[in-house]
Design a protein around this motif. Sequence first.
Motif, PDB file in Angstrom:
ATOM      1  N   LYS A 219       1.287  -1.302  -0.105  1.00 50.65           N
ATOM      2  CA  LYS A 219      -0.030  -0.420   0.175  1.00 50.65           C
ATOM      3  C   LYS A 219       0.565   1.237  -0.170  1.00 50.65           C
ATOM      4  CE  LYS A 219      -3.569  -2.295   3.070  1.00 50.65           C
ATOM      5  NZ  LYS A 219      -4.297  -2.177   3.762  1.00 50.65           N
ATOM      6  N   GLY A 220       0.523   1.958  -0.513  1.00 51.25           N
ATOM      7  CA  GLY A 220       1.261   3.632  -1.051  1.00 51.25           C
ATOM      8  C   GLY A 220       1.262   4.016   0.783  1.00 51.25           C
ATOM      9  N   GLY A 221       2.326   4.508   1.014  1.00 51.28           N
ATOM     10  CA  GLY A 221       2.680   4.966   2.559  1.00 51.28           C
ATOM     11  C   GLY A 221       2.894   4.579   3.291  1.00 51.28           C
ATOM     12  N   ASP A 222       4.394   2.577   3.015  1.00 48.16           N
ATOM     13  CA  ASP A 222       4.358   2.037   3.431  1.00 48.16           C
ATOM     14  C   ASP A 222       5.693   2.438   3.976  1.00 48.16           C
ATOM     15  OD1 ASP A 222       1.885   0.162   4.532  1.00 48.16           O
ATOM     16  OD2 ASP A 222       2.314  -1.106   2.892  1.00 48.16           O
ATOM     17  N   VAL A 223       6.636   2.964   4.858  1.00 46.95           N
ATOM     18  CA  VAL A 223       7.591   3.392   5.575  1.00 46.95           C
ATOM     19  C   VAL A 223       8.680   2.240   5.224  1.00 46.95           C
ATOM     20  CG1 VAL A 223       9.143   4.094   7.361  1.00 46.95           C
ATOM     21  CG2 VAL A 223       6.510   5.035   7.765  1.00 46.95           C
ATOM     22  N   ILE A 224       9.725   2.446   4.028  1.00 48.39           N
ATOM     23  CA  ILE A 224      10.255   1.198   3.957  1.00 48.39           C
ATOM     24  C   ILE A 224      11.761   1.321   4.123  1.00 48.39           C
ATOM     25  CG2 ILE A 224       8.820   0.174   2.087  1.00 48.39           C
ATOM     26  CD1 ILE A 224      10.244   1.451  -0.205  1.00 48.39           C
ATOM     27  N   ALA A 225      12.149   3.145   4.114  1.00 45.78           N
ATOM     28  CA  ALA A 225      13.342   3.248   4.879  1.00 45.78           C
ATOM     29  C   ALA A 225      13.857   4.197   6.096  1.00 45.78           C
ATOM     30  CB  ALA A 225      14.488   3.673   3.245  1.00 45.78           C
ATOM     31  N   ILE A 226      14.332   3.830   7.126  1.00 48.56           N
ATOM     32  CA  ILE A 226      14.668   5.055   7.703  1.00 48.56           C
ATOM     33  C   ILE A 226      15.640   4.827   8.553  1.00 48.56           C
ATOM     34  CG2 ILE A 226      12.381   5.107   8.831  1.00 48.56           C
ATOM     35  CD1 ILE A 226      13.407   2.372  10.818  1.00 48.56           C
ATOM     36  N   ARG A 227      15.976   7.218   8.559  1.00 46.29           N
ATOM     37  CA  ARG A 227      17.507   6.060  10.158  1.00 46.29           C
ATOM     38  C   ARG A 227      17.443   6.947  10.882  1.00 46.29           C
ATOM     39  NH1 ARG A 227      22.046  10.136   6.520  1.00 46.29           N
ATOM     40  NH2 ARG A 227      19.952  11.532   7.017  1.00 46.29           N
ATOM     41  N   GLN A 228      18.167   6.661  11.568  1.00 47.05           N
ATOM     42  CA  GLN A 228      18.195   7.395  13.252  1.00 47.05           C
ATOM     43  C   GLN A 228      19.676   7.645  13.834  1.00 47.05           C
ATOM     44  OE1 GLN A 228      16.186   6.059  16.507  1.00 47.05           O
ATOM     45  NE2 GLN A 228      16.044   7.628  17.905  1.00 47.05           N
ATOM     46  N   GLY A 229      19.970   8.425  13.029  1.00 47.86           N
ATOM     47  CA  GLY A 229      21.642   8.766  14.371  1.00 47.86           C
ATOM     48  C   GLY A 229      22.433   8.112  13.098  1.00 47.86           C
ATOM     49  N   ASN A 230      23.013   6.641  13.942  1.00 51.65           N
ATOM     50  CA  ASN A 230      24.217   6.097  13.469  1.00 51.65           C
ATOM     51  C   ASN A 230      23.906   4.711  12.069  1.00 51.65           C
ATOM     52  OD1 ASN A 230      23.491   5.468  16.809  1.00 51.65           O
ATOM     53  ND2 ASN A 230      24.737   3.351  15.622  1.00 51.65           N
ATOM     54  N   VAL A 231      22.310   4.475  12.956  1.00 47.01           N
ATOM     55  CA  VAL A 231      21.580   3.441  12.086  1.00 47.01           C
ATOM     56  C   VAL A 231      20.502   3.209  11.031  1.00 47.01           C
ATOM     57  CG1 VAL A 231      19.391   1.061  13.168  1.00 47.01           C
ATOM     58  CG2 VAL A 231      21.137   2.348  14.914  1.00 47.01           C
ATOM     59  N   PHE A 232      20.210   2.781  10.089  1.00 47.47           N
ATOM     60  CA  PHE A 232      20.081   3.167   8.316  1.00 47.47           C
ATOM     61  C   PHE A 232      19.486   1.760   8.629  1.00 47.47           C
ATOM     62  CE2 PHE A 232      20.632   2.873   3.847  1.00 47.47           C
ATOM     63  CZ  PHE A 232      19.527   3.613   3.627  1.00 47.47           C
ATOM     64  N   GLY A 233      18.125   1.365   7.750  1.00 41.71           N
ATOM     65  CA  GLY A 233      17.130   0.399   8.207  1.00 41.71           C
ATOM     66  C   GLY A 233      16.650   0.893   6.566  1.00 41.71           C
TER      67      GLY A 233
END
Length: 265
Positions: A219-233
């Motif tokens: 579905k449109g809007g699903d979060v598939i890439a994130i970052r917080q400080g030293n961590v990327f997913g």
Amino acid sequence: MITVGVLALQGAFSEHIQLLRQAAMTIKPATPESPNFQFVEVRTQDELSKCDALIIPGGESTAISLVAARSGLLEPLRDFVKVERKPTWGTCAGLILLAESANRTKKGGQELIGGLDVRVERNHFGRQLDSFATDLKLPFLDPDVDAKPFKSVFIRAPVVEKILPHKEGIQTEEAEQVDTVVAPSKTPKDDAAKRMLGGEVEILATLPAGSASQSAAAKGGDVIAIRQGNVFGTSFHPELTGDPRIHTWWLERVSEQVKMKSTTA
């Protein structure tokens, strides 16, 4: 020299190594003092201790956590990510392991490393047969250089279901949910590591509307890439595409973060 490790307990670790080598060749040193990179497979605590940054690959998150626990790597991994705050990237299964909370876990649950203040939903898109690939425009890549869409592969992939507040007691609240596991709390070891916390979770990419044509669950809007400080997913598998652009982007961030830590230590 910056040493980048790829956790090689299970999953697509060799594919990451190949793309990292390609990516390193595309990075032009800004100055003669700019670092070079070396890439190693990580299976032991000693190998991990020599790394400045780490990738946790796609594969089977339960299997990776089980092998890590049996080989005595789980606590060193948590220290690497959450205490020393070294740059870490997780793809698919790696994203699950780097989340502070994960639901739809198998019977008996699994161990998490943590580092990202999010709850992920495992196998959001369904079974292996529901795997799909789609072209994505990723805003965090340079649009002038990387205008071409990035073909992204989703295989029993997770999505970020909820951004969690960074506060005391959130692990207890999350653990009260059915079929949900949480990562243990850890405290950064020094001021330089604390500065790498980076504040709130940054959403880097979502699944565009219309992706349902590839998967009934997409579905449109699903979060598939994130970052917080030293961590990327990332929910998807850049390592399976042969396209090194995200690896190049991440290595540039690694270089920045390693330099930042060295100047503030």
